[in-house]
Design a protein around this motif. Structure first.
Motif, PDB file in Angstrom:
ATOM      1  N   UNK A   2      -3.943  -3.988  11.747  1.00  0.00           N
ATOM      2  CA  UNK A   2      -4.868  -4.498  12.767  1.00  0.00           C
ATOM      3  C   UNK A   2      -5.621  -5.727  12.285  1.00  0.00           C
ATOM      4  N   UNK A   3      -5.585  -5.989  10.974  1.00  0.00           N
ATOM      5  CA  UNK A   3      -6.158  -7.228  10.440  1.00  0.00           C
ATOM      6  C   UNK A   3      -5.161  -8.375  10.465  1.00  0.00           C
ATOM      7  N   UNK A   4      -3.977  -8.117  10.980  1.00  0.00           N
ATOM      8  CA  UNK A   4      -2.984  -9.173  11.121  1.00  0.00           C
ATOM      9  C   UNK A   4      -2.189  -9.476   9.870  1.00  0.00           C
ATOM     10  N   UNK A   5      -2.247  -8.599   8.879  1.00  0.00           N
ATOM     11  CA  UNK A   5      -1.505  -8.819   7.645  1.00  0.00           C
ATOM     12  C   UNK A   5      -0.118  -8.190   7.746  1.00  0.00           C
ATOM     13  N   UNK A   6       0.789  -8.670   6.930  1.00  0.00           N
ATOM     14  CA  UNK A   6       2.136  -8.105   6.837  1.00  0.00           C
ATOM     15  C   UNK A   6       2.052  -6.957   5.832  1.00  0.00           C
ATOM     16  N   UNK A   7       2.364  -5.754   6.292  1.00  0.00           N
ATOM     17  CA  UNK A   7       2.157  -4.559   5.480  1.00  0.00           C
ATOM     18  C   UNK A   7       3.483  -4.049   4.933  1.00  0.00           C
ATOM     19  N   UNK A   8       3.473  -3.771   3.632  1.00  0.00           N
ATOM     20  CA  UNK A   8       4.614  -3.182   2.944  1.00  0.00           C
ATOM     21  C   UNK A   8       4.157  -1.859   2.357  1.00  0.00           C
ATOM     22  N   UNK A   9       4.775  -0.778   2.794  1.00  0.00           N
ATOM     23  CA  UNK A   9       4.443   0.545   2.270  1.00  0.00           C
ATOM     24  C   UNK A   9       5.437   0.874   1.169  1.00  0.00           C
ATOM     25  N   UNK A  10       4.903   1.227   0.008  1.00  0.00           N
ATOM     26  CA  UNK A  10       5.760   1.659  -1.100  1.00  0.00           C
ATOM     27  C   UNK A  10       5.489   3.137  -1.363  1.00  0.00           C
ATOM     28  N   UNK A  11       6.494   3.838  -1.791  1.00  0.00           N
ATOM     29  CA  UNK A  11       6.388   5.254  -2.135  1.00  0.00           C
ATOM     30  C   UNK A  11       5.676   6.073  -1.066  1.00  0.00           C
ATOM     31  N   UNK A  12       6.160   6.039   0.186  1.00  0.00           N
ATOM     32  CA  UNK A  12       5.488   6.848   1.203  1.00  0.00           C
ATOM     33  C   UNK A  12       5.576   8.330   0.845  1.00  0.00           C
ATOM     34  N   UNK A  13       4.437   9.011   0.884  1.00  0.00           N
ATOM     35  CA  UNK A  13       4.407  10.412   0.482  1.00  0.00           C
ATOM     36  C   UNK A  13       4.340  11.357   1.681  1.00  0.00           C
ATOM     37  N   UNK A  73       0.822  -1.205   0.000  1.00  0.00           N
ATOM     38  CA  UNK A  73       0.000   0.000   0.000  1.00  0.00           C
ATOM     39  C   UNK A  73       0.855   1.252   0.000  1.00  0.00           C
ATOM     40  N   UNK A  74       0.241   2.347  -0.372  1.00  0.00           N
ATOM     41  CA  UNK A  74       0.851   3.658  -0.201  1.00  0.00           C
ATOM     42  C   UNK A  74      -0.132   4.581   0.526  1.00  0.00           C
ATOM     43  N   UNK A  75      -1.104   3.981   1.220  1.00  0.00           N
ATOM     44  CA  UNK A  75      -2.083   4.773   1.959  1.00  0.00           C
ATOM     45  C   UNK A  75      -1.926   4.543   3.460  1.00  0.00           C
ATOM     46  N   UNK A  76      -2.112   5.594   4.214  1.00  0.00           N
ATOM     47  CA  UNK A  76      -2.017   5.512   5.675  1.00  0.00           C
ATOM     48  C   UNK A  76      -3.073   4.551   6.224  1.00  0.00           C
ATOM     49  N   UNK A  77      -4.309   4.726   5.791  1.00  0.00           N
ATOM     50  CA  UNK A  77      -5.379   3.869   6.317  1.00  0.00           C
ATOM     51  C   UNK A  77      -5.195   2.418   5.888  1.00  0.00           C
TER      52      UNK A  77
END
Length: 131
Positions: free
Chosen positions: A70-81, A59-63
């Motif tokens: 909080x859903x227990x997923x592994x989150x990868x942020x790309x292109x943080x703005x 994702x590249x979104x904060x939400x």
């Protein structure tokens, strides 16, 4: 984090390795071929069900980063703005280069994140009530 949907949603196992939830004003691209939706999706329940499909959320979104965590997923942020991505209590993996495979190895889930966030919300509510 207090939405009733979160109470049972984390029990749903992922069906694909990764999904992407991207900001609608950005060029909506993902570094791998995976299912993708934009944050202009109007139905919150549909977004949550989509995020649940993946073991990883790109994702590249904060939400998106928050909900995925909080859903227990592994989150990868790309292109943080924004620098707000660097201040999560349960930090997502922020991809600084184009090596997504290393991000898959380094991203982690936070099994207690939902309960911790809900507790913090309840405590804040109680504090405000007392005031």
């Amino acid at each position: 984090c207090m939405h009733p949907l979160f109470r049972w949603a984390r029990e749903i196992p992922p069906s694909v390795k990764a999904v992407a939830y991207m900001h609608h004003q950005e060029t909506a691209t993902c570094p791998i071929d995976c299912p993708m939706i934009l944050n202009s999706e109007p139905k919150f329940e549909d977004v949550v069900n989509f995020i649940l499909r993946g073991e990883f959320l790109i994702t590249n979104t904060y939400h998106g980063a928050y909900w995925g965590t909080i859903l227990g997923r592994k989150v990868i942020v790309i292109s943080p703005f924004s620098n707000k991505f660097y201040h999560f209590k349960h930090p997502p993996f922020i991809m600084q280069d184009s090596n997504l495979e290393s991000a898959f190895d380094l991203a982690k889930s936070y099994p207690d994140a939902l309960e911790e966030c809900q507790t913090a919300n309840i405590q804040f509510y109680e504090t405000v009530k007392e005031l």
